[in-house]
Scaffold this motif. Structure first.
Motif, PDB file in Angstrom:
ATOM      1  N   LEU A   9       0.838  -1.198   0.000  1.00 53.16           N
ATOM      2  CA  LEU A   9       0.000   0.000   0.000  1.00 53.16           C
ATOM      3  C   LEU A   9       0.874   1.250   0.000  1.00 53.16           C
ATOM      4  CD1 LEU A   9      -2.747  -1.103   2.531  1.00 53.16           C
ATOM      5  CD2 LEU A   9      -3.100  -0.577   0.117  1.00 53.16           C
ATOM      6  N   ASP A  13       1.105   4.033  -2.987  1.00 51.27           N
ATOM      7  CA  ASP A  13       0.906   5.457  -2.649  1.00 51.27           C
ATOM      8  C   ASP A  13       2.089   6.295  -3.105  1.00 51.27           C
ATOM      9  OD1 ASP A  13      -1.536   5.322  -1.544  1.00 51.27           O
ATOM     10  OD2 ASP A  13      -0.865   5.453   0.546  1.00 51.27           O
ATOM     11  N   ASP A  14       3.272   5.780  -2.832  1.00 58.96           N
ATOM     12  CA  ASP A  14       4.495   6.489  -3.177  1.00 58.96           C
ATOM     13  C   ASP A  14       4.592   6.683  -4.696  1.00 58.96           C
ATOM     14  OD1 ASP A  14       7.047   7.552  -2.223  1.00 58.96           O
ATOM     15  OD2 ASP A  14       7.941   5.896  -3.325  1.00 58.96           O
ATOM     16  N   GLU A  17       1.898   9.230  -5.907  1.00 57.55           N
ATOM     17  CA  GLU A  17       2.271  10.584  -5.527  1.00 57.55           C
ATOM     18  C   GLU A  17       3.182  11.221  -6.578  1.00 57.55           C
ATOM     19  OE1 GLU A  17       4.691  12.090  -1.771  1.00 57.55           O
ATOM     20  OE2 GLU A  17       2.961  10.837  -1.253  1.00 57.55           O
ATOM     21  N   GLU A  20       0.967  10.036 -10.771  1.00 63.28           N
ATOM     22  CA  GLU A  20      -0.456   9.856 -11.032  1.00 63.28           C
ATOM     23  C   GLU A  20      -0.901  10.519 -12.345  1.00 63.28           C
ATOM     24  OE1 GLU A  20      -2.934  10.855  -7.709  1.00 63.28           O
ATOM     25  OE2 GLU A  20      -4.398   9.361  -8.359  1.00 63.28           O
TER      26      GLU A  20
END
Ligand SMILES: [Zn+2]
Length: 99
Positions: A9, A13-14, A17, A20
């Motif tokens: 997760l 997310d990393d 960030e 995207e």
């Protein structure tokens, strides 16, 4: 060492960030910067789809392979990823598509 769900997760997310805005999300989710994107997180480099699959499931044990239901090896759309065994994957390579 297996990948934990928490690590996955955090790795996803990393990635999001940073990248995207560059993702192509028309059916398959792909990233044009790299054909088969890998992502390095906490010293561990894994194909991005493995991080995504680890986030979707409880985590990934070593020896578990991630299969693409869409037959697109560049894709990391969680909806298109399923866990399998090496035997399943070899079966796929022989030209049998996932059903
Ligand atoms: Zn796909």
């Amino acid at each position: 060492m297996a990948i934990s769900r928490k690590q996955s997760l955090a790795a996803v997310d990393d990635f999001l960030e940073h990248h995207e805005d560059e993702l192509d999300n028309s059916y398959c989710l792909t990233w044009n910067q790299q054909e088969r994107p890998k992502w390095r997180f906490e010293g561990r480099t894994e194909p991005l789809y493995r991080w995504v699959a680890g986030a979707k499931y409880i985590g990934l044990d070593d020896g578990i392979v991630v299969r693409h239901t869409c037959d697109n090896p560049y894709c990391f759309n969680p909806d298109h990823l399923v866990k399998g065994t090496t035997a399943d994957n070899n079966h796929d390579r022989k030209g049998c598509t996932y059903k």
